[in-house]
Write a protein that holds these residues in place. Structure first.
Motif, PDB file in Angstrom:
ATOM      1  N   GLU A 150       0.809  -1.222   0.000  1.00 11.16           N
ATOM      2  CA  GLU A 150       0.000   0.000   0.000  1.00 11.16           C
ATOM      3  C   GLU A 150       0.845   1.276   0.000  1.00 11.16           C
ATOM      4  N   GLY A 151       1.872   1.296  -0.850  1.00 11.25           N
ATOM      5  CA  GLY A 151       2.578   2.540  -1.100  1.00 11.25           C
ATOM      6  C   GLY A 151       3.983   2.603  -0.545  1.00 11.25           C
ATOM      7  N   MET A 152       4.869   3.268  -1.306  1.00  8.68           N
ATOM      8  CA  MET A 152       6.244   3.497  -0.868  1.00  8.68           C
ATOM      9  C   MET A 152       6.259   4.397   0.371  1.00  8.68           C
ATOM     10  N   PRO A 153       7.073   4.084   1.362  1.00  9.34           N
ATOM     11  CA  PRO A 153       7.205   4.976   2.519  1.00  9.34           C
ATOM     12  C   PRO A 153       7.841   6.326   2.167  1.00  9.34           C
ATOM     13  N   SER A 154       8.655   6.355   1.134  1.00  8.84           N
ATOM     14  CA  SER A 154       9.246   7.592   0.600  1.00  8.84           C
ATOM     15  C   SER A 154       9.723   7.277  -0.812  1.00  8.84           C
ATOM     16  N   PHE A 155      10.180   8.304  -1.531  1.00  8.02           N
ATOM     17  CA  PHE A 155      10.593   8.101  -2.915  1.00  8.02           C
ATOM     18  C   PHE A 155      12.030   8.548  -3.174  1.00  8.02           C
ATOM     19  N   ASP A 156      12.824   8.666  -2.134  1.00  6.39           N
ATOM     20  CA  ASP A 156      14.196   9.143  -2.292  1.00  6.39           C
ATOM     21  C   ASP A 156      15.167   7.973  -2.420  1.00  6.39           C
ATOM     22  N   VAL A 167       1.872   3.193  14.362  1.00  6.59           N
ATOM     23  CA  VAL A 167       2.581   3.595  13.143  1.00  6.59           C
ATOM     24  C   VAL A 167       2.809   5.097  13.145  1.00  6.59           C
ATOM     25  N   ASP A 168       1.853   5.858  13.707  1.00 10.33           N
ATOM     26  CA  ASP A 168       2.005   7.310  13.773  1.00 10.33           C
ATOM     27  C   ASP A 168       3.288   7.720  14.491  1.00 10.33           C
ATOM     28  N   ILE A 169       3.636   7.013  15.546  1.00  7.99           N
ATOM     29  CA  ILE A 169       4.851   7.347  16.290  1.00  7.99           C
ATOM     30  C   ILE A 169       6.084   7.137  15.416  1.00  7.99           C
ATOM     31  N   ILE A 170       6.118   6.039  14.674  1.00  6.86           N
ATOM     32  CA  ILE A 170       7.263   5.775  13.800  1.00  6.86           C
ATOM     33  C   ILE A 170       7.333   6.813  12.688  1.00  6.86           C
ATOM     34  N   PHE A 176       3.826   5.679   5.671  1.00  3.76           N
ATOM     35  CA  PHE A 176       3.442   4.307   5.359  1.00  3.76           C
ATOM     36  C   PHE A 176       1.979   4.251   4.921  1.00  3.76           C
ATOM     37  N   PHE A 177       1.661   3.239   4.123  1.00  2.00           N
ATOM     38  CA  PHE A 177       0.284   2.931   3.729  1.00  2.00           C
ATOM     39  C   PHE A 177      -0.395   4.105   3.020  1.00  2.00           C
ATOM     40  N   ARG A 178       0.367   4.878   2.267  1.00  2.00           N
ATOM     41  CA  ARG A 178      -0.165   6.079   1.618  1.00  2.00           C
ATOM     42  C   ARG A 178      -1.224   5.759   0.568  1.00  2.00           C
ATOM     43  N   ASP A 179      -1.266   4.518   0.059  1.00  2.00           N
ATOM     44  CA  ASP A 179      -2.235   4.179  -0.976  1.00  2.00           C
ATOM     45  C   ASP A 179      -3.581   3.719  -0.422  1.00  2.00           C
ATOM     46  N   LEU A 180      -3.696   3.562   0.894  1.00  2.00           N
ATOM     47  CA  LEU A 180      -5.002   3.289   1.490  1.00  2.00           C
ATOM     48  C   LEU A 180      -5.858   4.550   1.425  1.00  2.00           C
ATOM     49  N   ASN A 181      -7.179   4.361   1.509  1.00  2.00           N
ATOM     50  CA  ASN A 181      -8.011   5.555   1.596  1.00  2.00           C
ATOM     51  C   ASN A 181      -7.711   6.268   2.915  1.00  2.00           C
TER      52      ASN A 181
END
Length: 309
Positions: A38-44, A274-277, A285-290
């Motif tokens: 559900e999505g890359m944690p970052s793109f760098d 996950v918010d703390i991390i 994380f999980f940027r592709d979820l609604n």
């Protein structure tokens, strides 16, 4: 398929590097689809491997994060012996880490080990479903051990070159950070215990496939560095483990792990949201979820999932 050793050698070098964005070739996309949940944690500084997906930090010379999928047979690995016990320079990385940079840093069980983020013991399996594993049962005893390799040329014991490429990628130093051997990476260390729990209990015993995202937590202040060209020693690490639950909704365990010098604590003691991390790493994380599902998932203290994962 049977190995062509020339292709085997160059296969380890065929790892795409993508600076940013989400446009990948069809070949690379298959590995993104496998390893990213559900999505890359970052793109760098993204590097796409068959075995995992990596975001690399050139300043600290360690990963920002590594993401990998563990299928049900992925813990069926080749013996960690001979060519499969060698740490490898990642020539796709500018200013790569070399094995000799750990000389004097790790000394036979003490000091800082070369700590895998994607662990060696998930590098196996018959991922191309051709009925072949990386190493064949050359002595016919029904087991795959180092005895199948001893005294034989690699052409004799390598059964599937594609599977071996993944093993080589797992052992690249771009997949590693310095980790304290006594207190964290080995023995009764919490990193080792968590790896064994994921591989042994969740995957092998409970027969659940999972996705894992792991990396360092790097603070703004001074951090310890080791080696002649300064590899950063992270003060903390994170590991997020996710599986598909009912109605394909994700079930998550999120761990925030101090880099212990002395082992202590139980695995579940280090569960957080996950918010703390995200707050400590700047990752998403999980940027592709609604948005509603993502917000709810990430705000939840994942300790509540410990007994149901």
């Amino acid at each position: 398929m049977k190995p062509n050793l020339f292709l085997l050698c160059i296969g380890c070098l065929l790892a795409a590097s993508v600076a940013s964005g989400q446009n990948y070739s069809d070949y690379d996309q298959q590995f993104v689809d496998e390893h990213i949940y559900e999505g890359m944690p970052s793109f760098d500084n993204i590097h796409i491997r068959q075995a995992y997906i990596l975001s690399y930090n050139h300043t600290h010379r360690i990963p920002n994060w590594v993401a990998y999928h563990i299928g049900l047979d992925y813990t069926n690995t080749v013996p960690r012996y001979g060519i499969f016990a060698q740490y490898r320079t990642d020539w796709n990385i500018p200013n790569p880490v070399f094995d000799h940079e750990y000389d004097g840093v790790y000394d036979g069980g003490s000091g800082y080990a070369r700590g895998h983020l994607a662990p060696f013991n998930i590098s196996g399996g018959d991922r191309d479903a051709d009925g072949l594993l990386g190493v064949g049962d050359t002595n016919g005893d029904g087991l795959i051990t180092k005895e199948d390799m001893i005294g034989r040329d690699r052409e004799e014991y390598i059964e599937d070159a594609d599977e071996i490429t993944r093993v080589y990628q797992i052992n690249q130093l771009s997949n590693m950070t310095p980790q304290d051997q006594n207190g964290f990476n080995g023995g009764a260390g919490i990193w080792r215990d968590l790896e064994r729990y994921i591989q042994g209990t969740i995957v092998e015993e409970q027969k659940k496939e999972v996705w894992v995202m792991a990396g360092p937590v790097l603070g703004p202040g001074e951090m310890e560095k080791v080696g002649p060209k300064e590899i950063t020693v992270p003060p903390m690490f994170f590991k997020i483990v996710v599986r598909n639950g009912e109605n394909d909704l994700p079930v998550v365990l999120a761990f925030l792990l101090p880099h212990h010098k002395e082992p202590h604590g139980e695995i579940e003691d280090f569960l957080v949201s996950v918010d703390i991390i995200e707050a400590m790493t700047g990752l998403n994380f999980f940027r592709d979820l609604n948005e509603a599902t993502e917000d709810s998932l990430e705000a939840t203290d994942t300790w509540i999932n410990w007994n149901i994962f």
